[in-house]
Design a protein around this motif. Structure first.
Motif, short mmCIF file in Angstrom:
data_model
loop_
_atom_site.label_atom_id
_atom_site.label_comp_id
_atom_site.label_asym_id
_atom_site.label_seq_id
_atom_site.Cartn_x
_atom_site.Cartn_y
_atom_site.Cartn_z
N HIS A 310 0.86 -1.16 0.16
CA HIS A 310 0.00 0.23 0.00
C HIS A 310 0.89 1.25 0.03
CE1 HIS A 310 -2.60 -3.16 1.71
NE2 HIS A 310 -3.67 -2.40 1.03
N LEU A 311 1.71 1.53 -0.96
CA LEU A 311 2.79 2.60 -0.87
C LEU A 311 2.03 3.72 -1.28
CD1 LEU A 311 5.68 1.26 -3.22
CD2 LEU A 311 5.45 1.58 -0.80
N ASP A 312 0.67 3.76 -1.75
CA ASP A 312 -0.05 5.40 -1.68
C ASP A 312 -0.22 5.65 -0.47
OD1 ASP A 312 -1.56 2.80 -1.69
OD2 ASP A 312 -3.27 3.76 -2.28
N VAL A 314 1.51 5.42 2.12
CA VAL A 314 2.89 5.79 2.68
C VAL A 314 3.33 7.13 2.20
CG1 VAL A 314 5.27 5.34 3.09
CG2 VAL A 314 3.64 3.32 2.73
N TYR A 315 2.97 7.20 0.87
CA TYR A 315 3.13 8.78 0.19
C TYR A 315 2.27 9.62 1.09
CZ TYR A 315 6.96 7.08 -2.83
OH TYR A 315 8.16 6.50 -3.30
N ASP A 316 0.83 9.30 0.98
CA ASP A 316 -0.04 10.08 1.60
C ASP A 316 0.42 10.45 3.08
OD1 ASP A 316 -1.49 9.98 -0.52
OD2 ASP A 316 -3.16 8.59 0.22
N MET A 317 0.83 9.66 3.81
CA MET A 317 1.20 9.94 5.24
C MET A 317 2.12 10.87 5.18
SD MET A 317 3.88 9.09 7.32
CE MET A 317 4.72 7.52 6.90
N LEU A 318 3.10 10.69 4.16
CA LEU A 318 4.42 11.68 4.37
C LEU A 318 4.13 13.16 3.90
CD1 LEU A 318 7.32 9.57 2.42
CD2 LEU A 318 7.23 10.35 5.02
N SER A 319 3.17 13.14 2.98
CA SER A 319 2.62 14.40 2.26
C SER A 319 1.61 15.14 3.42
CB SER A 319 1.80 14.04 1.15
OG SER A 319 1.04 15.13 0.91
N LEU A 320 0.86 14.30 4.25
CA LEU A 320 0.08 15.07 5.26
C LEU A 320 0.97 15.56 6.33
CD1 LEU A 320 -3.02 12.70 5.33
CD2 LEU A 320 -2.90 15.14 4.61
N GLY A 321 2.02 14.44 6.65
CA GLY A 321 2.79 14.85 7.87
C GLY A 321 3.44 16.36 7.54
N SER A 322 3.99 16.41 5.91
CA SER A 322 4.74 17.57 5.63
C SER A 322 4.03 18.72 5.73
CB SER A 322 5.28 17.40 4.23
OG SER A 322 6.18 16.05 4.46
N ILE A 323 2.51 18.54 5.38
CA ILE A 323 1.65 19.96 5.26
C ILE A 323 1.68 20.23 6.98
CG2 ILE A 323 -0.74 20.55 5.08
CD1 ILE A 323 -0.74 18.72 2.61
N LYS A 324 1.17 19.31 7.67
CA LYS A 324 1.38 19.68 9.13
C LYS A 324 2.60 20.34 9.60
CE LYS A 324 0.19 17.54 13.41
NZ LYS A 324 0.22 16.18 13.88
#
Ligand code: TRP
Length: 346
Positions: A310-312, A314-324
């Motif tokens: 479910h790599l998508d 993982v990328y979503d998690m990184l993206s949301l974390g980066s926005i925060k």
């Protein structure tokens, strides 16, 4: 206000057991204590300072490190996990701090000196590499970190960060938070040797057990592991010091592992005594170590497998974390600009 904890890793490869005992395990504990605001990030810009011509390596390692984070139990619901390059405010903070540090001071940094030597840079050191301690100070101060869990080798970088904070605050007013380093609490955890038993576990030495190694690979690596070269026959008395198998047991074996896999011994002390007396073979100890490591690695592997499929996510998690994370860095940069007087149009 909760204390802020921040730490990061350069994405130059997968994470291994040395990272696990030296820091990952502790990060998960800190995260689950609920007592801190925890930030963990992937320092891709820092990794590029000596890999500018090899960006593919950094890109590929980024996802590996993210998978390693999730598989050891870092939880994006509790820890803000982000990517350094996605926070442009860090770069501007770096520019402001560059003016507060001299070339002589940078060249004196013992960690940088060693790294320049290891890489054979000499005077041809990239400026970005020489100045990464300044960018690291931006990483730390952007999030008002109070505590920075790091290995011993990073102490000179934390010291450099403190100096920048003090200088900045002395010139422009109290804006930045001065951090403290947080070291692992015991020797074995601070410096887990590689399977060759000699130096620290490190990718360049090819002596690592990776968190993502499969069962067979772990087994083979442990069977190859360095022990006591004078312990030839089972009856020979053996030495447990500088014997990697016992060093690993020091780091990983719990009493419950003895109950489960080696009930004829109560604990590690009894096992060591028997080895010292003679009559205990390496293979038996190694098989026990394999069981202990599997107890730790199996759940990590399971979680990794899920996220690999479910790599998508993982990328979503990184993206949301980066926005925060970016929101927090924006606040700090705003204060920094204001303190310097760059808020002309407010
Ligand atoms: N220099 C650290 C390392 O090599 C990575 C890092 C970058 C870091 N920025 C940081 C660690 C800020 C702690 C805080 O492992």
């Amino acid at each position: 206000m909760k204390q802020v904890i921040l730490t990061g890793d350069r994405p130059t490869g997968k994470l291994h057991l040395g990272h696990y005992v030296g820091s990952l395990k502790n990060r998960v504990k800190l995260q689950n204590s609920g007592e801190y605001d925890v930030y963990v990030f992937i320092a891709d810009l820092q990794a590029l300072t000596d890999n500018a011509r090899n960006p593919e390596k950094i890109k590929n390692s980024l996802i590996e490190v993210a998978l390693d984070y999730l598989s050891v139990g870092l939880d994006p619901e509790k820890t803000t996990i982000f990517v350094q390059s996605q926070i442009p405010e860090l770069t501007e903070l770096t520019v402001h701090y560059l003016n507060l540090v001299t070339l002589a001071r940078l060249k004196r940094n013992p960690t940088i000196k060693t790294e320049i030597k290891e890489r054979g840079f000499g005077e041809a050191v990239p400026v970005g590499f020489l100045t990464y301690p300044i960018s690291q100070a931006a990483d730390i101060t952007a999030f008002n970190a109070n505590l920075v869990p790091v290995g011993e080798d990073q102490l000179p970088l934390i010291e450099q960060c403190k100096e920048i904070v003090r200088t900045f605050n002395a010139i422009y007013g109290e804006v930045l938070t001065e951090p403290e380093a947080m070291l692992a609490d015991n020797k074995v955890c601070m410096r887990l040797p590689g399977i060759d038993g000699k130096s620290k576990m490190s990718k360049s030495l090819g002596n690592c057990i990776y968190l993502s190694d499969d069962k067979e690979t772990v087994k083979n690596k442990v069977m190859r592991m360095y022990t006591d070269p004078n312990h030839i026959k089972v009856e020979d008395p053996g030495c447990v010091e500088d014997n990697a198998v016992f060093t690993y047991l020091d780091a990983f074996a719990l009493e419950e592992h003895f109950k489960k896999y080696l009930p004829e011994y109560k604990n590690l002390e009894e096992l060591k005594d028997h080895y010292r007396r003679g009559g205990l073979g390496d293979v038996k100890v190694k098989k026990f170590l394999i069981n202990v490591l599997e107890d730790i690695l199996e759940p990590i592997r399971e979680r990794r497998k899920y996220y690999e499929e479910h790599l998508d996510l993982v990328y979503d998690m990184l993206s949301l974390g980066s926005i925060k994370a970016r929101k927090v860095a924006q606040e700090t940069l705003k204060k920094v600009r204001g303190a310097i007087g760059l808020n002309y149009f407010d």
